[in-house]
Scaffold this motif. Structure first.
Motif, PDB file in Angstrom:
ATOM      1  N   VAL A   1      10.766   5.021 -16.349  1.00  0.00           N
ATOM      2  CA  VAL A   1      10.983   6.017 -15.288  1.00  0.00           C
ATOM      3  C   VAL A   1       9.899   5.917 -14.209  1.00  0.00           C
ATOM      4  CG1 VAL A   1      11.197   8.475 -14.778  1.00  0.00           C
ATOM      5  CG2 VAL A   1      12.268   7.535 -16.833  1.00  0.00           C
ATOM      6  N   PRO A   2       8.601   5.964 -14.566  1.00  0.00           N
ATOM      7  CA  PRO A   2       7.594   5.771 -13.504  1.00  0.00           C
ATOM      8  C   PRO A   2       7.616   4.368 -12.908  1.00  0.00           C
ATOM      9  CG  PRO A   2       6.550   5.948 -15.663  1.00  0.00           C
ATOM     10  CD  PRO A   2       7.974   6.341 -15.850  1.00  0.00           C
ATOM     11  N   LEU A   3       8.027   3.366 -13.685  1.00  0.00           N
ATOM     12  CA  LEU A   3       8.146   2.027 -13.118  1.00  0.00           C
ATOM     13  C   LEU A   3       9.211   2.002 -12.028  1.00  0.00           C
ATOM     14  CD1 LEU A   3       7.540  -1.002 -13.041  1.00  0.00           C
ATOM     15  CD2 LEU A   3       9.180  -1.308 -14.920  1.00  0.00           C
ATOM     16  N   GLN A   4      10.335   2.654 -12.284  1.00  0.00           N
ATOM     17  CA  GLN A   4      11.372   2.734 -11.260  1.00  0.00           C
ATOM     18  C   GLN A   4      10.859   3.480 -10.030  1.00  0.00           C
ATOM     19  OE1 GLN A   4      14.639   5.290 -12.128  1.00  0.00           O
ATOM     20  NE2 GLN A   4      15.785   4.724 -10.289  1.00  0.00           N
ATOM     21  N   ALA A   5      10.118   4.551 -10.254  1.00  0.00           N
ATOM     22  CA  ALA A   5       9.582   5.322  -9.131  1.00  0.00           C
ATOM     23  C   ALA A   5       8.619   4.485  -8.295  1.00  0.00           C
ATOM     24  CB  ALA A   5       8.885   6.582  -9.652  1.00  0.00           C
ATOM     25  N   ALA A   6       7.763   3.714  -8.967  1.00  0.00           N
ATOM     26  CA  ALA A   6       6.808   2.867  -8.250  1.00  0.00           C
ATOM     27  C   ALA A   6       7.530   1.798  -7.435  1.00  0.00           C
ATOM     28  CB  ALA A   6       5.843   2.216  -9.237  1.00  0.00           C
ATOM     29  N   LEU A   7       8.578   1.199  -8.008  1.00  0.00           N
ATOM     30  CA  LEU A   7       9.354   0.191  -7.277  1.00  0.00           C
ATOM     31  C   LEU A   7      10.070   0.814  -6.079  1.00  0.00           C
ATOM     32  CD1 LEU A   7      10.837  -1.837 -10.270  1.00  0.00           C
ATOM     33  CD2 LEU A   7       9.241  -2.701  -8.539  1.00  0.00           C
ATOM     34  N   THR A   8      10.553   2.042  -6.245  1.00  0.00           N
ATOM     35  CA  THR A   8      11.192   2.737  -5.130  1.00  0.00           C
ATOM     36  C   THR A   8      10.211   2.971  -3.995  1.00  0.00           C
ATOM     37  OG1 THR A   8      12.756   3.845  -6.625  1.00  0.00           O
ATOM     38  CG2 THR A   8      12.420   4.839  -4.459  1.00  0.00           C
ATOM     39  N   CYS A   9       9.011   3.424  -4.333  1.00  0.00           N
ATOM     40  CA  CYS A   9       7.991   3.665  -3.317  1.00  0.00           C
ATOM     41  C   CYS A   9       7.625   2.370  -2.606  1.00  0.00           C
ATOM     42  CB  CYS A   9       6.765   4.301  -3.972  1.00  0.00           C
ATOM     43  SG  CYS A   9       5.524   4.877  -2.788  1.00  0.00           S
ATOM     44  N   MET A  10       7.421   1.306  -3.376  1.00  0.00           N
ATOM     45  CA  MET A  10       7.078   0.021  -2.777  1.00  0.00           C
ATOM     46  C   MET A  10       8.222  -0.502  -1.913  1.00  0.00           C
ATOM     47  SD  MET A  10       5.703  -3.463  -4.618  1.00  0.00           S
ATOM     48  CE  MET A  10       7.187  -3.703  -5.598  1.00  0.00           C
ATOM     49  N   GLY A  11       9.448  -0.353  -2.393  1.00  0.00           N
ATOM     50  CA  GLY A  11      10.600  -0.815  -1.630  1.00  0.00           C
ATOM     51  C   GLY A  11      10.777  -0.085  -0.321  1.00  0.00           C
ATOM     52  N   ASN A  12      10.515   1.214  -0.331  1.00  0.00           N
ATOM     53  CA  ASN A  12      10.605   1.967   0.922  1.00  0.00           C
ATOM     54  C   ASN A  12       9.535   1.516   1.922  1.00  0.00           C
ATOM     55  OD1 ASN A  12      12.718   3.352  -0.181  1.00  0.00           O
ATOM     56  ND2 ASN A  12      11.627   5.277  -0.460  1.00  0.00           N
ATOM     57  N   LEU A  13       8.361   1.156   1.408  1.00  0.00           N
ATOM     58  CA  LEU A  13       7.306   0.645   2.277  1.00  0.00           C
ATOM     59  C   LEU A  13       7.685  -0.706   2.881  1.00  0.00           C
ATOM     60  CD1 LEU A  13       4.150   1.602   0.176  1.00  0.00           C
ATOM     61  CD2 LEU A  13       4.670   2.425   2.477  1.00  0.00           C
ATOM     62  N   THR A  14       8.210  -1.607   2.058  1.00  0.00           N
ATOM     63  CA  THR A  14       8.574  -2.935   2.566  1.00  0.00           C
ATOM     64  C   THR A  14       9.786  -2.849   3.497  1.00  0.00           C
ATOM     65  OG1 THR A  14       9.838  -3.311   0.515  1.00  0.00           O
ATOM     66  CG2 THR A  14       7.609  -4.194   0.609  1.00  0.00           C
ATOM     67  N   ALA A  15      10.732  -1.955   3.212  1.00  0.00           N
ATOM     68  CA  ALA A  15      11.868  -1.771   4.118  1.00  0.00           C
ATOM     69  C   ALA A  15      11.395  -1.200   5.454  1.00  0.00           C
ATOM     70  CB  ALA A  15      12.906  -0.847   3.479  1.00  0.00           C
ATOM     71  N   MET A  16      10.440  -0.271   5.407  1.00  0.00           N
ATOM     72  CA  MET A  16       9.888   0.286   6.637  1.00  0.00           C
ATOM     73  C   MET A  16       9.245  -0.819   7.475  1.00  0.00           C
ATOM     74  SD  MET A  16       6.615   2.844   7.051  1.00  0.00           S
ATOM     75  CE  MET A  16       5.559   1.479   6.539  1.00  0.00           C
ATOM     76  N   TRP A  17       8.450  -1.667   6.843  1.00  0.00           N
ATOM     77  CA  TRP A  17       7.773  -2.744   7.565  1.00  0.00           C
ATOM     78  C   TRP A  17       8.787  -3.712   8.168  1.00  0.00           C
ATOM     79  CZ3 TRP A  17       3.590  -3.787   9.974  1.00  0.00           C
ATOM     80  CH2 TRP A  17       3.210  -5.098  10.229  1.00  0.00           C
ATOM     81  N   ALA A  18       9.838  -4.028   7.412  1.00  0.00           N
ATOM     82  CA  ALA A  18      10.867  -4.940   7.914  1.00  0.00           C
ATOM     83  C   ALA A  18      11.585  -4.349   9.122  1.00  0.00           C
ATOM     84  CB  ALA A  18      11.872  -5.257   6.806  1.00  0.00           C
ATOM     85  N   ALA A  19      11.904  -3.048   9.068  1.00  0.00           N
ATOM     86  CA  ALA A  19      12.569  -2.406  10.203  1.00  0.00           C
ATOM     87  C   ALA A  19      11.643  -2.341  11.415  1.00  0.00           C
ATOM     88  CB  ALA A  19      13.025  -0.999   9.802  1.00  0.00           C
ATOM     89  N   PHE A  20      10.351  -2.140  11.171  1.00  0.00           N
ATOM     90  CA  PHE A  20       9.380  -2.136  12.259  1.00  0.00           C
ATOM     91  C   PHE A  20       9.359  -3.505  12.960  1.00  0.00           C
ATOM     92  CE2 PHE A  20       4.984  -3.268  13.449  1.00  0.00           C
ATOM     93  CZ  PHE A  20       4.796  -2.369  14.481  1.00  0.00           C
ATOM     94  N   ARG A  21       9.397  -4.568  12.188  1.00  0.00           N
ATOM     95  CA  ARG A  21       9.383  -5.919  12.759  1.00  0.00           C
ATOM     96  C   ARG A  21      10.653  -6.182  13.564  1.00  0.00           C
ATOM     97  NH1 ARG A  21       9.541  -9.976   9.220  1.00  0.00           N
ATOM     98  NH2 ARG A  21       8.330 -11.422  10.493  1.00  0.00           N
ATOM     99  N   ILE A  22      11.783  -5.666  13.086  1.00  0.00           N
ATOM    100  CA  ILE A  22      13.027  -5.819  13.842  1.00  0.00           C
ATOM    101  C   ILE A  22      12.910  -5.112  15.188  1.00  0.00           C
ATOM    102  CG2 ILE A  22      15.486  -5.225  13.889  1.00  0.00           C
ATOM    103  CD1 ILE A  22      15.486  -5.489  10.828  1.00  0.00           C
ATOM    104  N   ALA A  23      12.394  -3.880  15.162  1.00  0.00           N
ATOM    105  CA  ALA A  23      12.254  -3.116  16.403  1.00  0.00           C
ATOM    106  C   ALA A  23      11.322  -3.823  17.382  1.00  0.00           C
ATOM    107  CB  ALA A  23      11.746  -1.704  16.088  1.00  0.00           C
ATOM    108  N   LYS A  24      10.193  -4.329  16.892  1.00  0.00           N
ATOM    109  CA  LYS A  24       9.257  -5.040  17.757  1.00  0.00           C
ATOM    110  C   LYS A  24       9.891  -6.293  18.357  1.00  0.00           C
ATOM    111  CE  LYS A  24       5.315  -5.082  18.397  1.00  0.00           C
ATOM    112  NZ  LYS A  24       4.579  -4.766  19.652  1.00  0.00           N
ATOM    113  N   SER A  25      10.643  -7.021  17.543  1.00  0.00           N
ATOM    114  CA  SER A  25      11.252  -8.263  18.019  1.00  0.00           C
ATOM    115  C   SER A  25      12.302  -8.011  19.101  1.00  0.00           C
ATOM    116  CB  SER A  25      11.884  -9.018  16.855  1.00  0.00           C
ATOM    117  OG  SER A  25      13.035  -8.342  16.367  1.00  0.00           O
ATOM    118  N   ASN A  26      12.868  -6.804  19.104  1.00  0.00           N
ATOM    119  CA  ASN A  26      13.890  -6.463  20.097  1.00  0.00           C
ATOM    120  C   ASN A  26      13.306  -5.774  21.327  1.00  0.00           C
ATOM    121  OD1 ASN A  26      16.209  -7.496  18.790  1.00  0.00           O
ATOM    122  ND2 ASN A  26      16.239  -5.734  17.404  1.00  0.00           N
ATOM    123  N   GLY A  27      11.981  -5.714  21.424  1.00  0.00           N
ATOM    124  CA  GLY A  27      11.359  -5.189  22.632  1.00  0.00           C
ATOM    125  C   GLY A  27      10.904  -3.756  22.566  1.00  0.00           C
TER     126      GLY A  27
END
Length: 466
Positions: free
Chosen positions: A331-357
Motif C-alpha cells: 500500500v505505501p509502495l503504491q502511494a510512493a509510486l503514485t507520488c513519483m509518477g505525478n512528479l514525472t508527469a508534471m515535469w513532462a507536461a512542463f517540457r511540452i509547454a516550454k517546447s510549444n512556446g
C-alpha cells in the motif's frame, strides 16, 4: 637486562614473518653490536632467498581481508533480512498511516501537471484534459468510500468488494475518457497529415470540454448507483460488487481448484475494472507516443516516460489484490509510486509547454533536451501493424468506431480477469504470501515496459512484448 636481546629476537622474528619490509633501525633498536652484525648477515641471506615466506604472509593478509569482506557481507545480508522481515510483518494500520502522506503530497504535482498540460500553446485536445482531470474525481470520491468501509465494517476499502468496485470504476472512467478523446484527436490529426481531412469534421472533443464532461457525468452517476443500491439494501462487508453476476460458482468450474477463495477475493467485475484500467493506461501511453509523431513534437514522448511510475502503481495495486490484500507494505509502495509518477508527469507536461512556446512567468528555466534522436525518428511511419503491445491496441483497432473499440477492449480484459481470478487458485504463492515474490510481479513488468519504450525510442519499428 640480559633478557632484552632474546625479547628483541622474538619481536624481530614476528615482524619479519608478517612483513619483510620493516626498517632495520626500528626492528633492532635494542641490540648490542655483535648481535647487530650477525643479524645484518642473516638479513642479507634472507633477502637472497626466494620470497616464499613473504608469499605466505601475503596469503595470510589476503585471508584476513577475505574474512573481513565475508563478515561485512554477512552483516549486510543480516540487515537486509531484518529489513525484509520488518516490511513483511507490517500491519494494515501502519501501512495506511505510511501511505497517507504520499497520497496527500501527490495531489500538488498532479494539479501542476494539469495546468501545464492545458496551457493554450499546447493545443492539447480538450477531451484529453477532461480525461486526466477526471482522476481528481476518482481521488475525492474514493475518500468517502474508504471512510464508509472503515466506519461500517472496520476494514480497508480493498476488503469491501461492493464499495471497492464502485470507487475503482471511476478510475476506469478516467482512463476510458482519456483514451477515447486521444483516439478521436489522433484519427483527425493523421487524416490531416495524409490530406484526407477535407470532408472530415474536427471532433467536438478536440475543440470543446463538453462531450467528455457529459460522458464523465453520466458514467460517474452510474458508478454512484452501483454503491447506492447495495447500501440501501443493507449490504454486508463481503457483499460482491454488482452481486457477483459474472462470477462462476466453484462447483461449475471444469476443474477442482487446489484452494478456496478467501472472503475478500475480488469478483470478476472488480477484476475487470482493475485490468481494464491498466490496459487503458498503456493505450493512453501509446497515444502520447503517437501524438508526438503527428505533431512532430518529441516532447510528447516524454509524457509516455512520465506516466511509467503511475502504471507501475497500478501494477502494485493489482499485485496487492492478487495476494488477497495480505501484504500491507504494498500500500505505501503504491502511494510512493503514485507520488513519483505525478512528479514525472508534471515535469513532462512542463517540457511540452516550454517546447510549444509557453513562457515561464517566474523567469527562464533551462529544460533538459534530448533532441539527438529527434525528428527523423519521430516522423517515421514504417511501423508494422501487427498487434504485439497493449499500447498498440489503439492503432491496431483504428478502423473500429468508438463503440466496437470499447467492446473489444473490455472483452479482452474480461478474459484476462477470468484467467487471473480462477487461475491463481491452482498455485500456492497467493496463499503463502512472500514479499519478494510480490515485488517480482511489480518489478519485472515495470522494467520490461520501460525497456520497451527505450528500444522504441532507438528503433521506431520495435513493437515490444506486451
Amino acid at each position: 637486562m640480559t633478557k632484552v636481546p632474546s625479547i628483541a629476537k622474538l619481536l624481530v622474528a614476528a615482524l619479519a614473518t608478517s612483513c619483510h619490509d620493516v626498517h632495520e633501525s626500528s626492528a633492532f633498536s635494542f641490540r648490542p653490536a655483535s648481535l647487530h652484525l650477525k643479524t645484518v648477515a642473516n638479513k642479507r641471506a634472507w633477502h637472497s632467498r626466494p620470497p616464499t615466506r613473504c608469499k605466505l604472509a601475503s596469503a595470510d593478509c589476503s585471508s584476513i581481508e577475505s574474512l573481513s569482506s565475508l563478515s561485512s557481507s554477512s552483516q549486510t545480508l543480516s540487515f537486509l533480512n531484518q529489513f525484509n522481515a520488518a516490511l513483511s510483518s507490517m500491519d494494515q494500520t501502519s501501512a495506511e498511516a505510511l501511505a497517507g502522506p504520499f497520497f496527500g503530497l501527490s495531489l500538488f504535482p498532479y494539479l501542476a501537471f494539469l495546468f501545464f498540460l492545458q496551457v493554450p500553446q499546447n493545443n492539447t485536445p480538450k477531451g484529453v484534459t477532461v480525461g486526466f482531470a477526471t482522476c481528481l474525481l476518482f481521488v475525492f470520491l474514493t475518500i468517502p468510500a474508504a471512510i464508509a468501509a472503515k466506519v461500517w465494517f472496520d476494514v480497508s476499502l480493498a476488503d469491501c468488494d461492493w464499495l471497492h468496485g464502485s470507487a475503482e470504476s471511476l478510475l476506469t472512467v478516467t482512463n476510458l475518457v482519456t483514451v477515447v478523446a486521444f483516439r478521436q484527436a489522433l484519427s483527425y490529426e493523421e487524416q490531416t497529415r495524409r490530406g484526407d481531412s477535407r470532408d472530415v469534421p474536427v471532433p467536438e472533443s478536440v475543440l470543446s470540454f463538453d462531450p467528455m464532461v457529459k460522458l464523465v457525468v453520466g458514467l460517474t452517476g452510474l458508478a454512484f448507483l452501483t454503491a447506492l443500491f447495495p447500501a440501501v439494501a443493507g449490504a454486508q462487508v463481503h457483499t460482491p460488487y454488482l452481486n457477483g453476476f459474472m462470477d462462476i460458482p466453484t462447483q461449475l468450474l471444469p476443474w477442482t481448484p487446489t484452494h478456496s477463495e478467501p472472503s475478500n477475493a475480488l469478483t470478476i467485475t472488480c477484476w475487470i475494472i482493475h485490468i481494464t484500467s491498466l490496459v487503458e493506461f498503456l493505450v493512453a501511453m501509446g497515444f502520447c507516443w503517437r501524438y508526438a509523431e503527428v505533431t512532430q513534437n518529441p516532447k510528447w514522448k516524454g509524457l509516455t516516460w512520465g506516466l511509467l511510475p503511475l502504471h507501475s502503481s497500478g501494477i502494485t495495486a493489482c499485485t496487492y489484490h492478487l495476494f488477497y490484500n495480505s501484504i500491507p507494505v504494498l500500500v505505501p509502495l503504491q502511494a510512493a509510486l503514485t507520488c513519483m509518477g505525478n512528479l514525472t508527469a508534471m515535469w513532462a507536461a512542463f517540457r511540452i509547454a516550454k517546447s510549444n512556446g509557453w513562457d515561464v512567468p517566474w523567469g527562464q528555466i533551462q529544460v533538459m533536451d534530448d533532441e539527438k534522436n529527434s525528428i527523423e525518428n519521430d516522423v517515421r511511419w514504417d511501423r508494422s501493424q501487427s498487434l504485439v503491445g497493449f499500447e498498440d491496441l489503439g492503432e491496431a483497432l483504428a478502423s473500429d468506431n468508438d463503440y466496437t473499440f470499447i467492446f473489444k477492449l473490455f472483452t479482452g480484459c474480461a478474459v484476462a480477469s477470468y484467467i487471473v481470478k480462477y487461475g491463481e487458485l491452482w498455485f500456492e504463492f497467493p496463499f503463502d504470501p512472500e514479499l519478494n515474490v510480490a515485488l517480482a510481479f511489480i518489478v519485472v513488468p515495470s522494467l520490461l515496459n520501460a525497456f520497451k519504450w527505450y528500444k522504441r525510442s532507438q528503433d521506431p519499428t520495435f513493437e515490444g512484448w506486451f
